[in-house]
Every structure is written in structure tokens, then in C-alpha cells.
Write a protein that holds these residues in place. Sequence first.
Motif, PDB file in Angstrom:
ATOM      1  N   GLN A  11       0.829  -1.208   0.000  1.00 57.92           N
ATOM      2  CA  GLN A  11       0.000   0.000   0.000  1.00 57.92           C
ATOM      3  C   GLN A  11       0.863   1.258   0.000  1.00 57.92           C
ATOM      4  O   GLN A  11       0.606   2.193  -0.757  1.00 57.92           O
ATOM      5  CB  GLN A  11      -0.940   0.012   1.204  1.00 57.92           C
ATOM      6  CG  GLN A  11      -2.102  -0.929   1.082  1.00 57.92           C
ATOM      7  CD  GLN A  11      -2.977  -0.937   2.330  1.00 57.92           C
ATOM      8  OE1 GLN A  11      -2.577  -0.506   3.411  1.00 57.92           O
ATOM      9  NE2 GLN A  11      -4.200  -1.428   2.171  1.00 57.92           N
ATOM     10  N   THR A  51      -5.704   4.149   5.854  1.00 53.46           N
ATOM     11  CA  THR A  51      -4.616   3.225   6.160  1.00 53.46           C
ATOM     12  C   THR A  51      -3.391   3.964   6.703  1.00 53.46           C
ATOM     13  O   THR A  51      -3.015   5.013   6.166  1.00 53.46           O
ATOM     14  CB  THR A  51      -4.209   2.398   4.917  1.00 53.46           C
ATOM     15  OG1 THR A  51      -3.074   1.588   5.241  1.00 53.46           O
ATOM     16  CG2 THR A  51      -3.871   3.278   3.727  1.00 53.46           C
ATOM     17  N   PHE A 177      -8.643  -1.271   1.350  1.00 54.49           N
ATOM     18  CA  PHE A 177      -7.852  -1.064   2.563  1.00 54.49           C
ATOM     19  C   PHE A 177      -8.198  -2.121   3.568  1.00 54.49           C
ATOM     20  O   PHE A 177      -7.987  -2.228   4.621  1.00 54.49           O
ATOM     21  CB  PHE A 177      -8.088   0.348   3.125  1.00 54.49           C
ATOM     22  CG  PHE A 177      -7.859   1.432   2.103  1.00 54.49           C
ATOM     23  CD1 PHE A 177      -6.577   1.768   1.714  1.00 54.49           C
ATOM     24  CD2 PHE A 177      -8.922   2.088   1.525  1.00 54.49           C
ATOM     25  CE1 PHE A 177      -6.379   2.768   0.776  1.00 54.49           C
ATOM     26  CE2 PHE A 177      -8.724   3.087   0.585  1.00 54.49           C
ATOM     27  CZ  PHE A 177      -7.449   3.417   0.205  1.00 54.49           C
TER      28      PHE A 177
END
Length: 177
Positions: A11, A51, A177
Motif C-alpha cells: 500500500q 490506512t 484497505f
Amino acid sequence: MQNKKVLYLVQAAVIAAIYVVLTYFISAFHLASGAIQIRISEALCVLPFFTPAAVPGLFLGCLLSNLLTGCIIWDVVFGSLATLLGALGTRLLTGRSRKSSGDTPGREQTGRPGWLAPLPPIIANTLIVPFVLRYAYQFPGSVPYFMLTVGIGEVISCGILGLILLKVLNRYKKYLF
């Protein structure tokens, strides 16, 4: 446990890459630097709402963007720090840190409303970047003038575009997420 670490790294890397690509794209139109900046990549500064991986991702993306677009060292350092402070502020202000007793075990709940997400990056960049423009680049104009111009650019890119992004991503958060 290992999967969470890999997901975090992926991510962060994807966010950094998207930040760099968006900055390069908008740089072609000469909008990512100067006294008036509309860096559309700053819309991503709302991602710490979803996140914690967005915090290092945004910092790294800004750092690489500033290096690759030829910014001077003071801009690389302080511009990247402004983005880092904004991302940390967004995470602390709106991050998913509280669990409510009625939630599914392990599912996090948003601590504060999402509309607050753009405020820390807008504030951090409005307070830090004008000094870089005035004293590092020695652009003609005053720090308050640059605070106004940078602030307007941040409201457009992070405030307006960021809130649109937040609204769209909120629909798909369980997948992303």
C-alpha cells in the motif's frame, strides 16, 4: 501477521508511485511548483484516513517527486516534511484507531469524521512551503502572500479533490484497505 506487513509495504509503495505519477503529470502543465501550486497528487493526503501505510507512502512519494522534478534541496527536505506532518496529522485526527464494542471483532471504526482529513496537510503546507518559496527560491513576494497562494492551491488539491477522492474511496474501502 506476515500478510499485514506485506500489505502495508505494498500500500505504501503504490501510494508513493501514484503520488509521483500524478506530480509528473501536473508538472507538464507547470502547476506543481511555484508561488501558485495545484499539485493534484496532494489529494492523496486524505489516504491516512483509511490506512496508516499512507503516511510513509505520501512522504516517500513527495520526496521522490521533489527530487525527480528538480527541486532544490531545501524544497526536497521541507516540502517532504510538510507532507509527512500533514499525513501524520490526518492519521492522528481521523485515523481508524478506536474500536467500538458493537463492531465485528478486529474491525476498526473511524475515530473522527472524514471531512477533517484534508485539514492537517492544508495547514502544514500553508505554514511551511511559503518559507521555502521566499527564502530558498527567493521568489519575489512576502511570506503572507505565499501563504495565501499555497493555501489556495492546497484547498483546491487537498481540500476539494481530496474530499471527492475520500468520498469515492469510502465506497470501496473494504476492498482496497
